[in-house]
Design an enzyme around this catalytic site. Structure first.
Site, mmCIF file in Angstrom:
data_model
loop_
_atom_site.group_PDB
_atom_site.id
_atom_site.type_symbol
_atom_site.label_atom_id
_atom_site.label_comp_id
_atom_site.label_asym_id
_atom_site.label_seq_id
_atom_site.Cartn_x
_atom_site.Cartn_y
_atom_site.Cartn_z
ATOM 1 N N LYS A 1 -6.861 3.517 8.211
ATOM 2 C CA LYS A 1 -5.910 4.504 7.677
ATOM 3 C C LYS A 1 -6.516 5.903 7.677
ATOM 4 C CE LYS A 1 -3.600 1.090 4.735
ATOM 5 N NZ LYS A 1 -3.364 0.618 3.351
ATOM 6 N N SER B 1 0.801 -1.221 0.000
ATOM 7 C CA SER B 1 0.000 0.000 0.000
ATOM 8 C C SER B 1 0.835 1.272 0.000
ATOM 9 C CB SER B 1 -0.941 0.006 1.211
ATOM 10 O OG SER B 1 -0.204 -0.011 2.417
#
Length: 829
Positions: free
Chosen positions: A753, A710
């Site tokens: 996140k 990511s």
């Protein structure tokens, strides 16, 4: 001692005249040597025996050649010569199979035995050395030479005789096979050689050792060898006697206990009382009759009770059978608690115990509703709560049990490595017990508790087996109705149990086990949610626990926010409650010391009571910097932001990666560099710069391992920023996997996140467009505070994050150069 069918013997150390009916003159024969010093006589080979001079013993003759030799010797009034075979199994030995030294033997009498065998009484006369076999048929004749022994001996020999008699006397006290008159006979022997021969003939030693004594001609040396043999034999006999004494003591103790127990049993019978063991069996049978059991379990219980009744109380297996019977009787085979299927009540219980977590609550209320409509067809769900620590997974399981009115059982699986922890040990092992599943059901007392398997992602495996494989049967609705524990060896129905498992990280759970569970994610809490949890739950609980209920203690919202923002950095509320408890402890101390203390706690009081803040309000950099991108990461503890730094140095195009990066993240860095080089012309980067520059990519907090794809978008942004010398906006965070063509692929942990970005003061959050469906899991309040941008290409991220020109930095505070960053990377002021 008996030999095989052909030759047997028995030793008699008695004097010659002790044999009844023996004609003494028969032993007076003595062969005369010829002019060469040889004698020639019939020969008999002995097996498993050595006959010494002066010794008398009966010999049982079986072989035809031996019988012929005896008849010939008696007919011609000759003695015979005997020597021992090297191999006692040979029926027809040759010259090489017979020892070279033997004994001249006089035959006293021959008798016909009831079993048709012939017995002769033989006395050894002199040692001989076989010289030649002169005849083999119909019997063996040999020529032999007489071996003469020294007659004189010295004081050392006298001492050896006394030592031998002393040792022999001790052996006589221990040995059970030695004749009673053997010691008396030995004491009356006055010659050292004869004494040595006699003692050797009475001891149970090997044939080769006996032969060695026979072949030792010097009486003093022979007596010394016998002394060594006696010493060894005495050591063995003393050890045997010690062992025998210990065994005898144990046997006597056991017999004494048995006798006393029998007396006690008779006395109790006379008084009309049963003994303790019989009384226990009656109690077990009474408990078994009251217990409702399945047919198979009932049959096994009756069988084990019958076995227990037939055993003596002191049998070691009594404890094993008794323990097994206790387990069968104690388990809840049919006992079950009645479910509370009131949906409204269940909703109120869940809301009173937990704030938020609507997805979990809805799933439980749906199950209760269906169970209420179709109680007989609905299977119990097998749920898996996955989320960061402190988000309420375990406590939610307890609340579900309260809502349903079921017993709550918790089993921690962290660190479990032995399959027997789940399935139990077989009864063949000492101390065997059922597995922890069955043990927990016994504690619960019902067959349908809510069973929480905590920390299922922490299971291990080693040489003792794989516990996760054993759980496949437990957590499979198609199989767990016939779960078999190794200890019970009976089918137990687990299908009525509601299993709830918890985990922080689902990737470590085997796929087959994941497939059997319905995964429900517990995301981290927003600041507003934590504030509400503090108001409704944490403060009241800590005030009550610290005895401050009557003190009127109240916290304002700013005090809670200060603790949340500046003293904790977590997805859950565990550390938050710990800090509130810290404040309450300090207030409780003031109460105990009769000191003044604030009753309305504000932000100022928090700073005073807890000391300097552990975290700043924002973790962002002070300025927009070249080559520093802000990424977002997901961990088992929730979301977090991470900084990616890129420095360029004169070199040869080498790429250096530091910060303890995993293989996947290293591959993402190489993919980002490849993308940057492929778009160099678009961004005005000279191709030679890649060849003439070394690239160093670093992720701070190097002690923490980092991995995953990511960070690809953030890596590409940091690289292009370093090569174009354009700063990156510090208030922009990004996540997404990158391809060589610049596409942005979806990643996981979007909600965590986003929470971490908002908590760190990020204003804009770039995420893959293919993760748009995850926006439903992001609370509305968070979406209002955080500008979320969906992107398909890296180009969109670069346009968003890179400042238009290096000179934009003039509008901001003058950037501080980063140590080690080349001066050409710092935008001009």
């Amino acid at each position: 001692m008996s030999l095989d069918d052909d030759f047997e013997f028995e030793q008699y150390p008695d004097l010659i005249n002790a044999m009844p009916g023996l004609e003494d003159e028969a032993f007076d024969l003595e062969m005369v040597e010829d002019e060469n010093g040889f004698i020639e006589c019939p020969f008999i080979s002995l097996r498993d025996i050595v006959l010494y001079p002066q010794m008398v013993m009966p010999l049982f003759i079986g072989r035809e050649k031996s019988l012929a030799a005896v008849r010939a010797a008696m007919k011609s009034k000759q003695n015979i010569i005997v020597a021992t075979q090297k191999d006692s199994e040979l029926m027809d030995p040759t010259e090489d199979d017979i020892y070279k030294f033997g004994t001249e033997v006089a035959i006293g009498k021959a008798l016909k035995m009831p079993d048709d065998s012939t017995s002769i009484l033989a006395q050894g006369r002199r040692r001989i050395e076989l010289v030649e076999f002169t005849q083999w048929e119909p019997y063996i004749r040999v020529k032999a030479k007489i071996v003469y022994e020294p007659i004189d001996w010295d004081r050392n020999t006298e001492a050896s005789m006394r030592a031998a008699l002393t040792l022999f006397e001790k052996i006589a006290t221990y040995s059970r096979s030695l004749p009673e008159d053997a010691l008396t006979f030995a004491i009356n022997i006055g010659e050292p050689g004869w004494l040595a021969d006699f003692i050797a003939s009475t001891l149970g030693i090997e044939v080769d050792t006996r032969q060695d004594v026979l072949e030792t001609f010097d009486p003093a040396v022979r007596l010394q060898k016998v002394n060594i043999i006696l010493a060894k034999e005495l050591d063995v006999l003393e050890l045997e006697d010690k062992i025998h004494s210990q065994v005898q003591q144990e046997v006597e103790k056991s017999q004494r206990e048995h006798f006393l127990r029998e007396q006690m049993r008779v006395i109790q019978g006379e008084l009309g009382e049963a003994d303790v063991f019989t009384q226990e069996i009656h109690e077990l049978r009474a408990a078994a009759e009251k217990k409702i059991l399945p047919i198979e379990a009932r049959a096994r219980l009756e069988k084990e009770l019958d076995r227990l009744s037939a055993m003596p109380p002191m049998s070691p297996e009594v404890g094993i059978i008794r323990n097994y019977i206790d387990w069968i009787i104690a388990l809840p085979w049919v006992e079950a608690s009645e479910d509370n299927l009131d949906v409204t009540n269940a909703g109120n219980v869940l809301d009173n115990d937990h704030y938020g977590l609507e997805k979990v609550k809805d799933r439980i209320l749906e199950y209760i509703a269906v169970k209420k409509i179709t109680p007989d067809t609905m299977r119990s769900p097998i749920l898996c709560f996955v989320g960061p620590p402190g988000t309420g997974k375990t406590s939610m399981g307890r609340s579900i049990a309260n809502a349903l009115g079921r017993e709550f059982v918790r089993l921690s699986l962290g660190g479990v490595r032995d399959e027997a922890e789940i399935r139990g040990h077989r009864r063949t092992y000492i101390g065997a017990m059922p597995g922890r599943i069955i043990q927990a059901l016994r504690r619960a007392g019902t067959r349908n508790p809510l069973f929480m398997l905590d920390e299922i992602d922490k299971l291990g495996n080693d040489f003792r087996g794989d516990p996760s494989s054993a759980l496949l049967e437990v957590l499979d609705p198609e199989q767990n109705n016939t779960f078999s524990d190794h200890f019970l060896e009976l089918d137990f129905d687990l299908s009525n149990i509601m299993f709830v498992t918890t985990a922080n990280y689902i990737d470590s759970i085997p796929p087959a086990l994941q497939d059997r569970m319905e995964v429900i994610e517990f995301s981290g809490y927003l600041e507003e949610e934590k504030l509400e949890i503090c108001r409704q739950f944490l403060l009241n609980r800590q005030v009550e626990m610290h005895g401050l209920t009557n003190q009127g203690i109240k916290f304002d919202d700013e005090a809670f926010r200060t603790i949340i923002q500046r003293y904790t950095l977590e997805s859950g509320v565990r550390n938050l409650e710990r800090e509130i408890a810290n404040v309450c402890r300090k207030l409780a101390r003031s109460v105990a010391e009769n000191k003044r203390f604030p009753k309305k706690i504000s932000s100022k009081h928090i700073l005073s009571l807890l000391g300097p803040p552990r975290f700043s309000r924002s973790v962002l950099a002070e300025d927009d910097e070249i080559g520093v991108a802000t990424g977002a990461a997901w961990t088992a503890a929730g979301g977090d932001i991470m900084f990616i730094e890129v420095n360029l140095m004169p070199g040869k195009g080498n790429l250096k990666l530091t910060g303890q990066l995993g293989e996947v993240m290293q591959e993402s860095a190489h993919a980002a560099l490849t993308y940057t080089r492929s778009r160099a012309m678009h961004w005005g980067i000279e191709a030679q710069r890649f060849e003439n520059s070394d690239i160093h990519i670093h992720l701070p907090e190097g002690a923490i391992p980092k991995d995953g794809p990511s960070a690809g978008v953030a890596l590409a942004t940091a690289l292009i920023s370093a090569f174009t010398e354009r700063p990156i906006r510090r208030d922009v965070s990004m996540t997404g996997e990158i391809t060589l063509r610049g596409r942005v692929l979806p990643v996981g942990g979007i909600r965590e996140k986003a929470l971490a970005a908002r908590r760190a003061g990020i204003k804009t959050f770039a995420m893959p467009a293919k993760n748009e469906s995850d926006l439903e899991n992001i609370p509305k309040k968070l979406r209002q505070d955080l500008k979320i941008i969906l992107v398909d290409r890296v180009q969109q991220v670069l346009e968003l994050a890179l400042l238009p020109t290096p000179f934009v930095a003039k509008a901001r505070k003058k950037p501080t150069p980063i140590r080690g960053l080349p001066s050409q990377n710092i935008p001009p002021s």
